[in-house]
Design a protein around this motif. Structure first.
Motif, short mmCIF file in Angstrom:
data_model
loop_
_atom_site.label_atom_id
_atom_site.label_comp_id
_atom_site.label_asym_id
_atom_site.label_seq_id
_atom_site.Cartn_x
_atom_site.Cartn_y
_atom_site.Cartn_z
N ALA A 1 43.67 62.90 16.55
CA ALA A 1 43.40 61.56 17.08
C ALA A 1 42.10 61.53 17.88
O ALA A 1 42.00 60.85 18.91
N GLY A 2 41.10 62.27 17.41
CA GLY A 2 39.79 62.26 18.04
C GLY A 2 39.62 63.19 19.22
O GLY A 2 38.51 63.35 19.74
N SER A 3 40.70 63.84 19.67
CA SER A 3 40.62 64.78 20.80
C SER A 3 40.46 66.21 20.29
O SER A 3 41.21 66.64 19.40
N PRO A 4 39.50 66.97 20.83
CA PRO A 4 39.35 68.37 20.40
C PRO A 4 40.56 69.20 20.81
O PRO A 4 41.02 69.12 21.96
N VAL A 5 41.08 69.99 19.88
CA VAL A 5 42.25 70.84 20.15
C VAL A 5 41.95 72.27 19.74
O VAL A 5 41.18 72.52 18.81
N VAL A 6 42.55 73.19 20.46
CA VAL A 6 42.44 74.61 20.17
C VAL A 6 43.83 75.23 20.31
O VAL A 6 44.73 74.64 20.90
N HIS A 7 44.00 76.42 19.74
CA HIS A 7 45.23 77.17 19.94
C HIS A 7 44.95 78.32 20.91
O HIS A 7 43.95 79.03 20.77
N HIS A 8 45.84 78.48 21.89
CA HIS A 8 45.73 79.59 22.83
C HIS A 8 47.12 80.17 23.09
O HIS A 8 48.13 79.46 22.99
N CYS A 9 47.15 81.44 23.46
CA CYS A 9 48.43 82.10 23.73
C CYS A 9 48.74 82.08 25.22
O CYS A 9 47.90 81.75 26.05
N HIS A 10 49.97 82.47 25.55
CA HIS A 10 50.43 82.37 26.94
C HIS A 10 49.69 83.32 27.86
O HIS A 10 49.53 83.04 29.05
N HIS A 11 49.20 84.45 27.35
CA HIS A 11 48.44 85.37 28.21
C HIS A 11 47.18 84.69 28.74
O HIS A 11 46.87 84.76 29.93
N TYR A 12 46.46 84.03 27.84
CA TYR A 12 45.26 83.30 28.27
C TYR A 12 45.63 82.14 29.17
O TYR A 12 45.01 81.93 30.23
N ASN A 13 46.63 81.35 28.79
CA ASN A 13 46.98 80.16 29.56
C ASN A 13 47.36 80.51 30.99
O ASN A 13 46.95 79.83 31.94
N LEU A 14 48.17 81.55 31.17
CA LEU A 14 48.60 81.93 32.51
C LEU A 14 47.43 82.45 33.34
O LEU A 14 47.28 82.09 34.51
N PHE A 15 46.61 83.30 32.75
CA PHE A 15 45.49 83.87 33.52
C PHE A 15 44.46 82.79 33.84
O PHE A 15 43.89 82.76 34.94
N PHE A 16 44.24 81.89 32.90
CA PHE A 16 43.28 80.80 33.13
C PHE A 16 43.73 79.93 34.30
O PHE A 16 42.95 79.62 35.21
N ASP A 17 44.99 79.50 34.29
CA ASP A 17 45.49 78.67 35.38
C ASP A 17 45.43 79.40 36.71
O ASP A 17 45.09 78.82 37.75
N GLN A 18 45.75 80.70 36.70
CA GLN A 18 45.69 81.48 37.93
C GLN A 18 44.26 81.59 38.44
O GLN A 18 44.01 81.58 39.65
N THR A 19 43.30 81.66 37.51
CA THR A 19 41.89 81.72 37.91
C THR A 19 41.49 80.44 38.64
O THR A 19 40.78 80.49 39.65
N VAL A 20 41.94 79.29 38.14
CA VAL A 20 41.65 78.03 38.82
C VAL A 20 42.23 78.05 40.24
O VAL A 20 41.56 77.70 41.21
N ASP A 21 43.48 78.49 40.36
CA ASP A 21 44.12 78.53 41.68
C ASP A 21 43.43 79.52 42.61
O ASP A 21 43.26 79.26 43.80
#
Length: 412
Positions: free
Chosen positions: A17-37
């Motif tokens: 629907a016009g929004s860019p999407v990617v696939h990521h795994c939980h290892h990246y998602n958890l570390f990425f969010d922790q990096t923001v925090d």
């Protein structure tokens, strides 16, 4: 979802629907969010991540609703719930009205994955599901046709901090805002001409097979996608890009002496992705069935990783050159990180493709420091062991966000 899926084939970007999407795994998602925090503090990090989720989800849901379109608030909520589950984020239940309400999350990707990976030895102090909170706020607004920013959502209970379920409070914010997100149309106006690299035919063929496989993968009865030995999400690229850039803006304004540390942490998120996602896919039964059993040849690992990056929507990563144990150079017309930065920010003086940089270094490690014939288990302990004393460095020599005609990563 598939009816509203489109691709920029020469650049290996995907859109729903016009929004860019990617696939990521939980290892990246958890570390990425922790990096923001870690960069801006847990409380402000949660706000940054919730706002990023809201903006990305609002753009997506309003566009999707306009394309279908469901007519009643109930139909729009049903659509939002089914899409959330199909993308691997878990299951949501809404009890909301134009004045607010509540929502319940079950098996939410972030909270569930955090509990599974870290829960036995780390006590988490704050909820993990900022993405779900932002999505719930956006879905409530979209369902009732409310102004952008007029609804807010906060996670009250989370399984990652020991609760039985994840609960959310939905309320009116008393304010409005302009929703922002880079769209397919925006990206079309920023892209340089594409190009080919070494082993192009093989990489493209493998990427196409993986892409077809991923197109058939949707969340199970839990709303989770378990594939390639990891938990996978189809996620909005705008979520990651808003989080990273907003966090770096805060650091630059308030603690400029720490900016390189923050960039290195986002680069480390990419290293986690390269090791766990690329490595997990390469060593999986699905890879063996789709491609072939691994022989352990370094070139096989490198070309396989490039095919994976394309299939996941990261961009047209190509192999410029490779010298065993010494150097590895990737180039791409753009990445999902750099097209966002180029669209949303003035031309900068530093490369912004932290996933690209970190993953490039991880690919060099996967190619040379693992015995693939022994079928290694890509555990967190193995990751930490290999992360010590890495004999290579990585540098993004070119980036379209700083005016170059490509994004180019050099590992040497």
């Amino acid at each position: 979802m598939n009816e509203n899926l489109s691709r920029l084939e020469e650049h290996d970007f995907s859109f729903v629907a016009g929004s860019p999407v990617v696939h990521h795994c939980h290892h990246y998602n958890l570390f990425f969010d922790q990096t923001v925090d870690d960069a801006v503090g847990a409380d402000r990090g949660t706000k940054v991540r919730t706002l990023a989720a809201y903006e990305a989800s609002s753009q997506f849901l309003n566009s999707l609703i306009g394309a279908i379109p469901p007519t009643s608030p109930e139909e729009r909520i049903d659509l939002a719930m089914s899409v959330f589950s199909a993308m691997g984020h878990g299951n949501l239940e809404f009890n909301v009205s134009p004045d607010g309400g509540k929502a319940v999350g079950r098996n939410l990707h972030y909270g569930w994955a955090w509990k599974e990976k870290y829960g036995s030895h780390i006590r988490r102090q704050h909820p993990a599901d900022a993405f779900a909170a932002g999505y719930i706020a956006a879905a409530t607004e979209a369902a009732f046709g409310l102004p952008f920013g007029s609804v807010e959502c906060k996670e009250l209970d989370c399984i990652a901090v020991g609760s039985e379920t994840c609960t959310f409070e939905v309320s009116l914010s008393g304010q409005t805002r302009t929703a922002f997100g880079v769209t397919q149309e925006d990206i079309l106006g920023t892209l340089p001409k594409s190009f080919k690299g070494l082993h192009e035919d093989h990489i493209d063929k493998v990427a196409q097979g993986l892409r077809e496989f991923l197109a058939s993968v949707r969340g199970d009865s839990r709303g989770l996608i378990e594939a390639f030995g990891v938990l996978v999400t189809q996620q909005f690229a705008n979520y990651y890009n808003h989080c990273a850039n907003r966090s770096l803006d805060i650091i630059q304004n308030e603690k400029p002496e720490a900016i390189e540390v923050a960039r290195e942490l986002f680069r480390e998120s990419g290293h986690q992705c390269g090791f766990h996602t690329f490595g997990g896919i390469l060593s999986s039964p699905e890879w063996e069935a789709l491609v072939a059993p691994l022989t352990g040849d370094p070139t096989e690992i490198i070309t396989g990783s490039l095919a994976i990056s394309r299939a996941l929507g990261f961009g047209h990563w190509a192999l410029e050159s490779y010298e065993p144990n010494k150097s590895l150079i990737f180039r791409s017309p753009a990445t999902y990180e750099s097209v966002y930065r180029k669209t949303a920010y003035p031309i900068g003086d530093a490369g912004c493709c932290y996933l690209y940089q970190g993953a490039g270094l991880a690919v060099m490690q996967l190619a040379h420091r693992l015995d693939w014939t022994s079928k290694p288990q890509l555990s967190n302990n193995l990751y930490l062991e290999l992360r010590q004393g890495v004999p290579w460095t990585v540098n993004e020599s070119h980036c379209v966000s700083k005016g170059n005609a490509m994004c180019r990563v050099v590992v040497q």
